[in-house]
Write a protein that holds these residues in place. Structure first.
Motif, PDB file in Angstrom:
ATOM      1  N   MET A 172       0.990  -1.024  -0.080  1.00 47.76           N
ATOM      2  CA  MET A 172       0.095  -0.233  -0.061  1.00 47.76           C
ATOM      3  C   MET A 172       1.019   1.317   0.131  1.00 47.76           C
ATOM      4  N   THR A 173       0.755   2.035  -0.863  1.00 50.65           N
ATOM      5  CA  THR A 173       1.256   3.528  -0.944  1.00 50.65           C
ATOM      6  C   THR A 173       0.916   4.255   0.304  1.00 50.65           C
ATOM      7  N   THR A 174       1.885   5.016   0.903  1.00 52.46           N
ATOM      8  CA  THR A 174       1.613   5.842   1.921  1.00 52.46           C
ATOM      9  C   THR A 174       2.320   7.125   1.857  1.00 52.46           C
ATOM     10  N   CYS A 175       1.847   8.248   2.121  1.00 52.41           N
ATOM     11  CA  CYS A 175       2.059   9.560   1.796  1.00 52.41           C
ATOM     12  C   CYS A 175       3.253   9.863   2.791  1.00 52.41           C
ATOM     13  N   ILE A 176       4.367  10.579   2.054  1.00 43.67           N
ATOM     14  CA  ILE A 176       5.424  10.966   2.771  1.00 43.67           C
ATOM     15  C   ILE A 176       5.339  12.416   3.518  1.00 43.67           C
ATOM     16  N   GLU A 177       5.613  12.305   4.776  1.00 41.93           N
ATOM     17  CA  GLU A 177       5.543  13.611   5.312  1.00 41.93           C
ATOM     18  C   GLU A 177       6.661  14.550   4.595  1.00 41.93           C
ATOM     19  N   ARG A 178       6.029  15.790   4.067  1.00 44.86           N
ATOM     20  CA  ARG A 178       7.066  16.631   3.560  1.00 44.86           C
ATOM     21  C   ARG A 178       7.473  17.678   4.826  1.00 44.86           C
ATOM     22  N   PRO A 179       8.816  18.254   4.576  1.00 44.34           N
ATOM     23  CA  PRO A 179       9.019  19.422   5.366  1.00 44.34           C
ATOM     24  C   PRO A 179       8.081  20.757   5.308  1.00 44.34           C
ATOM     25  N   ALA A 180       8.103  21.362   6.033  1.00 40.88           N
ATOM     26  CA  ALA A 180       7.268  22.806   6.156  1.00 40.88           C
ATOM     27  C   ALA A 180       7.722  23.453   5.094  1.00 40.88           C
ATOM     28  N   THR A 181       8.911  23.760   4.778  1.00 41.51           N
ATOM     29  CA  THR A 181       9.318  24.721   3.751  1.00 41.51           C
ATOM     30  C   THR A 181       9.334  23.739   2.351  1.00 41.51           C
ATOM     31  N   ALA A 182       9.230  24.541   1.067  1.00 43.74           N
ATOM     32  CA  ALA A 182       9.152  23.935  -0.145  1.00 43.74           C
ATOM     33  C   ALA A 182      10.438  23.256  -0.401  1.00 43.74           C
ATOM     34  N   PRO A 183      10.473  21.862  -0.826  1.00 44.80           N
ATOM     35  CA  PRO A 183      11.894  21.226  -1.215  1.00 44.80           C
ATOM     36  C   PRO A 183      12.543  21.913  -2.331  1.00 44.80           C
ATOM     37  N   GLN A 184      13.780  21.622  -2.494  1.00 45.39           N
ATOM     38  CA  GLN A 184      14.717  22.534  -3.514  1.00 45.39           C
ATOM     39  C   GLN A 184      13.835  22.249  -4.660  1.00 45.39           C
ATOM     40  N   TRP A 185      13.549  21.029  -5.081  1.00 45.61           N
ATOM     41  CA  TRP A 185      12.979  21.207  -6.570  1.00 45.61           C
ATOM     42  C   TRP A 185      11.677  21.757  -6.811  1.00 45.61           C
ATOM     43  N   ASP A 186      11.043  22.401  -5.840  1.00 49.35           N
ATOM     44  CA  ASP A 186       9.820  23.219  -5.868  1.00 49.35           C
ATOM     45  C   ASP A 186      10.028  24.525  -5.640  1.00 49.35           C
ATOM     46  N   ARG A 187      11.519  24.732  -5.589  1.00 49.35           N
ATOM     47  CA  ARG A 187      11.778  26.403  -5.306  1.00 49.35           C
ATOM     48  C   ARG A 187      12.597  26.801  -6.634  1.00 49.35           C
ATOM     49  N   VAL A 188      12.378  26.138  -7.720  1.00 49.20           N
ATOM     50  CA  VAL A 188      13.007  26.587  -9.077  1.00 49.20           C
ATOM     51  C   VAL A 188      12.028  27.935  -9.486  1.00 49.20           C
ATOM     52  N   GLY A 189      12.848  29.237  -9.489  1.00 41.95           N
ATOM     53  CA  GLY A 189      12.170  30.212  -9.758  1.00 41.95           C
ATOM     54  C   GLY A 189      12.087  30.523 -10.992  1.00 41.95           C
ATOM     55  N   PRO A 190      11.630  31.681 -11.453  1.00 40.28           N
ATOM     56  CA  PRO A 190      11.675  32.129 -13.089  1.00 40.28           C
ATOM     57  C   PRO A 190      13.049  32.415 -13.410  1.00 40.28           C
ATOM     58  N   PRO A 191      13.086  32.603 -14.693  1.00 44.93           N
ATOM     59  CA  PRO A 191      14.540  32.519 -15.220  1.00 44.93           C
ATOM     60  C   PRO A 191      15.224  33.893 -14.929  1.00 44.93           C
ATOM     61  N   PRO A 192      16.361  33.965 -14.459  1.00 44.19           N
ATOM     62  CA  PRO A 192      17.184  35.174 -14.146  1.00 44.19           C
ATOM     63  C   PRO A 192      17.101  36.251 -15.439  1.00 44.19           C
ATOM     64  N   HIS A 193      17.142  37.389 -15.235  1.00 45.14           N
ATOM     65  CA  HIS A 193      17.057  38.450 -16.299  1.00 45.14           C
ATOM     66  C   HIS A 193      18.569  38.810 -16.684  1.00 45.14           C
ATOM     67  N   ALA A 194      18.918  38.314 -17.898  1.00 43.35           N
ATOM     68  CA  ALA A 194      20.333  38.404 -17.876  1.00 43.35           C
ATOM     69  C   ALA A 194      20.501  38.458 -19.552  1.00 43.35           C
ATOM     70  N   PRO A 195      20.055  39.655 -20.034  1.00 42.75           N
ATOM     71  CA  PRO A 195      19.826  39.824 -21.576  1.00 42.75           C
ATOM     72  C   PRO A 195      21.196  39.641 -22.358  1.00 42.75           C
ATOM     73  N   VAL A 196      22.264  40.248 -21.698  1.00 44.14           N
ATOM     74  CA  VAL A 196      23.644  40.264 -22.485  1.00 44.14           C
ATOM     75  C   VAL A 196      23.959  38.945 -22.653  1.00 44.14           C
ATOM     76  N   ARG A 197      24.092  38.445 -21.340  1.00 34.57           N
ATOM     77  CA  ARG A 197      24.389  36.884 -21.542  1.00 34.57           C
ATOM     78  C   ARG A 197      23.442  35.826 -22.110  1.00 34.57           C
ATOM     79  N   ALA A 198      22.446  36.399 -22.141  1.00 40.54           N
ATOM     80  CA  ALA A 198      21.175  35.297 -22.900  1.00 40.54           C
ATOM     81  C   ALA A 198      21.492  35.366 -24.420  1.00 40.54           C
ATOM     82  N   ARG A 199      21.825  36.628 -24.922  1.00 36.86           N
ATOM     83  CA  ARG A 199      22.429  36.653 -26.357  1.00 36.86           C
ATOM     84  C   ARG A 199      23.539  35.753 -26.596  1.00 36.86           C
ATOM     85  N   PHE A 200      24.270  36.002 -25.757  1.00 35.72           N
ATOM     86  CA  PHE A 200      25.684  35.132 -25.972  1.00 35.72           C
ATOM     87  C   PHE A 200      25.408  33.684 -25.928  1.00 35.72           C
TER      88      PHE A 200
END
Length: 411
Positions: free
Chosen positions: A1-29
């Motif tokens: 039987m599958t049991t739900c794992i208790e997750r930490p109160a703060t979001a885990p690392q994989w759920d903290r990927v934010g929007p892409p950084p603003h780096a226009p010069v480096r992005a063009r390169f």
């Protein structure tokens, strides 16, 4: 039987990927460099808006980039983090990411023009000091990955619960059989049989200790993962072998006693380069005269190891903090210079690791509903899929390899 794992109160690392950084010069390169690289690769790249890149034919691996702006901003800001984070965020996708990434891995030393390579030290992030594998840091780093959830690992590993490269028999694609074959091979290298006093550095979930005990050995097995220790002890007890195997939550640096054999399977990658001398000296110290050590290690080319050993990558942030893959040369140099051991036998089987990883990725994706039911998010799915595909590409290309080494103590 599958049991739900208790997750930490703060979001885990994989759920903290934010929007892409603003780096226009480096992005063009980054975009200019990306276009130049893929123009010669046997792949297909489909950008939003209908533009097509790459030198591959209609059956070549396909990369879809539905959000080119976000993709190039991530690559420009930090390519070693950005490629994986862009995959986690859905800014690029592929029906077979391992096949797509393989041509990149095959040309990894040529992706950045030689004239630009000296600039890497100004733009590449260095590993944080907190990830050093001190005794405290090693426990924290190991827990980050291996204490994730036994249930998650059980969804994609075979029945032996072995999390290292299998060694397939000719004509067979049976993963469990290949894992047992690998275990027997390394126990044979170490000369493990009836009456052997065996030390295992890195317990995993107990498969090797179980097999050694079945051969009649008395096993002391060390791990820093509480989750692994708990499951390994349960499996050993269920097999009626608790009297032959002692699983300890202990760092290899704190091990004491004398053993006829020491075995360590894919644990050296978590040791850290600055601690390799101490690791090999521990093997020497713990082996009795006439004893053997057998280690299984993932390896990479020596020049690439030297060039990248201080670099902080997506793998460090999300999968293996503090990890570094050694080269064959770094292993042989440490054995020769730091110990009285003699390397008497070695064997590589990198293609088997690529097959192992494909099995794991296919199983993980097939069992995703079970993982999701444990409380893990879609970000986790894409993170784990990228990790397994990225690793598979490394072995398919030959950039990564895996070896078993036998070390003898003659006096």
């Amino acid at each position: 039987m599958t049991t739900c794992i208790e997750r930490p109160a703060t979001a885990p690392q994989w759920d903290r990927v934010g929007p892409p950084p603003h780096a226009p010069v480096r992005a063009r390169f980054a975009e200019a460099l990306f276009r130049n690289v893929v123009a010669e690769l046997p792949i297909r790249v489909a950008l939003a808006g209908g533009e097509r890149l790459g030198a591959g034919g209609p059956d070549a691996p396909l990369m879809r980039v539905p959000d080119p702006a976000a993709f190039f901003h991530r690559l420009g800001a930090d390519a070693k983090l950005g490629l994986g984070e862009a995959y986690m965020s859905g800014e690029w996708t592929s029906p077979d990411p391992a096949a797509l990434l393989t041509p990149f891995a095959e040309r990894i030393t040529r992706l950045v023009p030689r004239s630009l390579q000296p600039l890497r030290r100004w733009v590449e992030r260095r590993r944080p000091a907190v990830e050093r594998n001190t005794p405290e840091g090693a426990r924290r780093n190991i827990s980050h990955h291996y204490d994730l959830s036994n249930e998650v690992f059980a969804t994609f590993l075979d029945e032996t619960m072995t999390y290292s490269s299998a060694l397939f028999r000719p004509g067979s694609d049976d993963l469990a059989d290949a894992q047992r074959n690998k275990i027997d091979r390394i126990l044979d290298l170490a000369g493990v049989g009836a009456g052997t006093r065996l030390l295992e550095i890195g317990t995993g979930w107990g498969a090797l200790a179980l097999r050694a005990a079945e051969r009649g050995a008395r096993v002391t097995s060390l791990t820093l993962s509480a989750e692994q220790a708990s499951m390994a002890r349960r499996r050993i007890a269920d097999a009626g072998l608790s009297g032959r195997v002692d699983v300890q939550l202990r760092d290899y640096r704190d091990a004491a006693g004398g053993y006829d054999a020491v075995v360590s399977v894919e644990m050296i990658e978590a040791v850290g380069a600055e601690y390799w001398p101490e690791y090999f000296q521990a093997l020497d110290r713990l082996l009795l005269p006439g004893g053997r050590a057998a280690i299984q290690a993932i390896t990479m080319p020596h020049d690439r190891m030297v060039a990248t050993q201080h670099t902080y990558t997506w793998i460090h942030r999300y999968i293996f903090p503090g990890g570094i893959i050694p080269s064959v040369r770094s292993i042989t140099d440490n054995v020769r210079e730091r110990t009285g051991l003699a390397m008497s036998e070695s064997r590589s089987f990198g293609a088997d690791y690529a097959r192992t990883l494909r099995h794991w990725r296919n199983r993980f994706l097939r069992r995703w509903p079970d993982v999701e039911a444990l409380g893990f998010s879609r970000n986790f799915r894409r993170m784990w899929e990228f990790y397994l595909a990225y690793s598979e590409a490394g072995f398919r290309s030959g950039y990564l390899d895996v070896w078993q080494f036998r070390l003898d103590k003659t006096a």
